[in-house]
Design a protein around this motif. Structure first.
Motif, PDB file in Angstrom:
ATOM      1  N   ALA A 123       6.032   0.716   8.906  1.00  0.00           N
ATOM      2  CA  ALA A 123       5.931   1.372   7.605  1.00  0.00           C
ATOM      3  C   ALA A 123       7.308   1.853   7.166  1.00  0.00           C
ATOM      4  O   ALA A 123       8.163   2.170   8.002  1.00  0.00           O
ATOM      5  CB  ALA A 123       4.954   2.549   7.664  1.00  0.00           C
ATOM      6  N   PHE A 128      -3.472   3.406   5.360  1.00  0.00           N
ATOM      7  CA  PHE A 128      -2.671   2.459   6.137  1.00  0.00           C
ATOM      8  C   PHE A 128      -3.434   1.830   7.303  1.00  0.00           C
ATOM      9  O   PHE A 128      -3.203   0.666   7.643  1.00  0.00           O
ATOM     10  CB  PHE A 128      -1.429   3.149   6.708  1.00  0.00           C
ATOM     11  N   CYS A 137       0.870  -1.169   0.000  1.00  0.00           N
ATOM     12  CA  CYS A 137       0.000   0.000   0.000  1.00  0.00           C
ATOM     13  C   CYS A 137       0.914   1.228   0.000  1.00  0.00           C
ATOM     14  O   CYS A 137       1.748   1.378   0.907  1.00  0.00           O
ATOM     15  CB  CYS A 137      -0.888   0.030   1.246  1.00  0.00           C
ATOM     16  N   LEU A 165       3.595  -1.270   4.000  1.00  0.00           N
ATOM     17  CA  LEU A 165       3.098   0.102   3.962  1.00  0.00           C
ATOM     18  C   LEU A 165       4.242   1.036   3.595  1.00  0.00           C
ATOM     19  O   LEU A 165       5.288   1.018   4.248  1.00  0.00           O
ATOM     20  CB  LEU A 165       2.512   0.497   5.320  1.00  0.00           C
TER      21      LEU A 165
END
Length: 408
Positions: free
Chosen positions: A328, A247, A233, A258
């Motif tokens: 992330a 997220f 993503c 992420l």
């Protein structure tokens, strides 16, 4: 309406980031807002009204779209877009303005104050305030007023007063400074509608809540389209609202990577970029602790991006937490990479992306050829690029932007 996230804690911290670093007179105002948010966030009538306006005013839900042409050209992973550009007014910002103005009305506020960078939050605020019959003032850096004249006129058409911030660099930071100052002067009657996942508690949690509709829809839509979740993503990050909106619903899925993409601008020299997470360090500004870019005196540094919505010297505290937690990854894309992606998507798919979203797309375009055809990338196309066309046209005319050969 609650998300899967368990943070912030009661004091507004995501780990060590966030909080409420504000003058004492502001704390009761923020605490009143926090109490109202907690009261209404799970109230059935509030949720019903919020969902009604998302559907009937904004036109949700937005689709996920397979870029078949772009995928074929690049090779490797499939590239999907979460089409937030198809929202009424052209960006994800309206998800948040609807929620916050409904909250303001329940708190008995009569006036709305907001800041804006690229103008998309300002336009969404002006439109929602017009819908709800509320007085609206938008603060916007004078530099951004010039490069986003179309959005300024759109705000004015819908009844908002646009105030050009003339201090400092005259961009988003200064717009926030002046909006906060105006809010403090009349907090009894005024609601400050913050547009990104930044600011003192409870704003990062409020913005995440109202933007999490993006991730909820995308999760279900990917399962319907592919029978599984995406491998990546990807979203652009300035303050971080569109990224945290995507997220949040995937944070608990270890198999989904992420990736936030910051602006590298003209380069990574001082004042030529706005890559707060990649190149900054912890610091406090605008009432919260997060990663920020600092000058030699430890003050917020001068920053730059071709996209008016990304030139902010800090970032939402939840992004700082996700970075330090290793959940992330944050990377950057240059002006040139973003403009190349802007032209590529326009040519290959007939979709003109916002310059902000083009940063995320640029990284996806680099990543896709390194992956297998079984992999899936989901990019949050947070806004459409109509607002940027005049700026890009002028830059092509003066030679500062050279379109890739694909459009010649």
């Amino acid at each position: 309406m609650t998300t899967s996230a368990t943070l912030p804690n009661a004091d507004g911290f995501f780990g060590e980031f966030g909080g409420q670093y504000v003058p004492e007179p502001l704390k009761p105002i923020l605490n009143e807002l926090a109490a109202a948010f907690e009261k209404y966030r799970n109230d059935p009538e509030f949720i019903r009204e919020y969902n009604y306006y998302l559907k009937q005013f904004s036109g949700r839900e937005t689709p996920v779209y397979l870029c078949a042409n772009l995928t074929e050209k690049l090779g490797g992973a499939k590239i999907y877009l979460k089409r937030e550009d198809l929202n009424h007014l052209g960006a994800h910002k309206v998800n948040n303005t609807i929620g916050q103005i409904l909250l303001a009305k329940r708190m008995g506020k009569k006036k709305i104050i907001a800041e804006t960078g690229a103008g998309q939050h300002g336009v969404a605020t002006a439109a929602t305030a017009a819908l709800m019959g509320m007085e609206c003032t938008i603060y916007m850096g004078a530099v951004d007023v010039e490069r986003q004249k179309l959005n300024v006129f759109r705000m004015q058409m819908m009844g908002a007063t646009v105030v050009a911030a003339q201090s400092g660099q005259r961009t988003l930071k200064e717009a926030v400074d002046e909006a906060l100052a105006a809010w403090v002067q009349d907090a009894e009657n005024t609601f400050y509608l913050l547009g990104s996942a930044v600011g003192p508690h409870p704003y990062p949690a409020i913005v995440r809540e109202f933007q999490s509709v993006v991730g909820r829809e995308a999760r279900r839509q990917m399962l319907e389209s592919e029978g599984r979740l995406p491998d990546y993503c990807i979203a652009c990050v300035g303050g971080g609202s569109n990224a945290i909106g995507l997220f949040t619903e995937f944070v608990g899925d270890a198999g989904v990577k992420l990736v936030g993409v910051e602006p590298a601008g003209r380069g990574l020299e001082y004042g030529q970029h706005a890559a707060s997470l990649c190149l900054g360090g912890p610091g406090v500004m605008h009432g919260f602790n997060s990663y920020m870019l600092k000058d030699d005196q430890g003050e917020p540094a001068e920053v730059y991006s071709i996209s008016a919505g990304l030139d902010y010297p800090s970032v939402g505290p939840e992004h700082a937490y996700l970075k330090d937690a290793g959940r992330a990854q944050y990377v950057y894309a240059s002006d040139k990479e973003a403009t190349d992606a802007f032209f590529m998507l326009s040519r290959m798919e007939g979709i003109i992306p916002a310059l902000e979203s083009s940063h995320a797309l640029a990284h996806a375009m680099k990543l896709a050829p390194t992956l297998s055809k079984d992999d899936i990338i989901l990019v949050n196309l947070s806004g459409r690029g109509d607002k940027d066309v005049a700026q890009i046209e002028a830059m092509v005319a003066d030679g500062s932007v050279v379109p890739p050969c694909i459009i010649r």
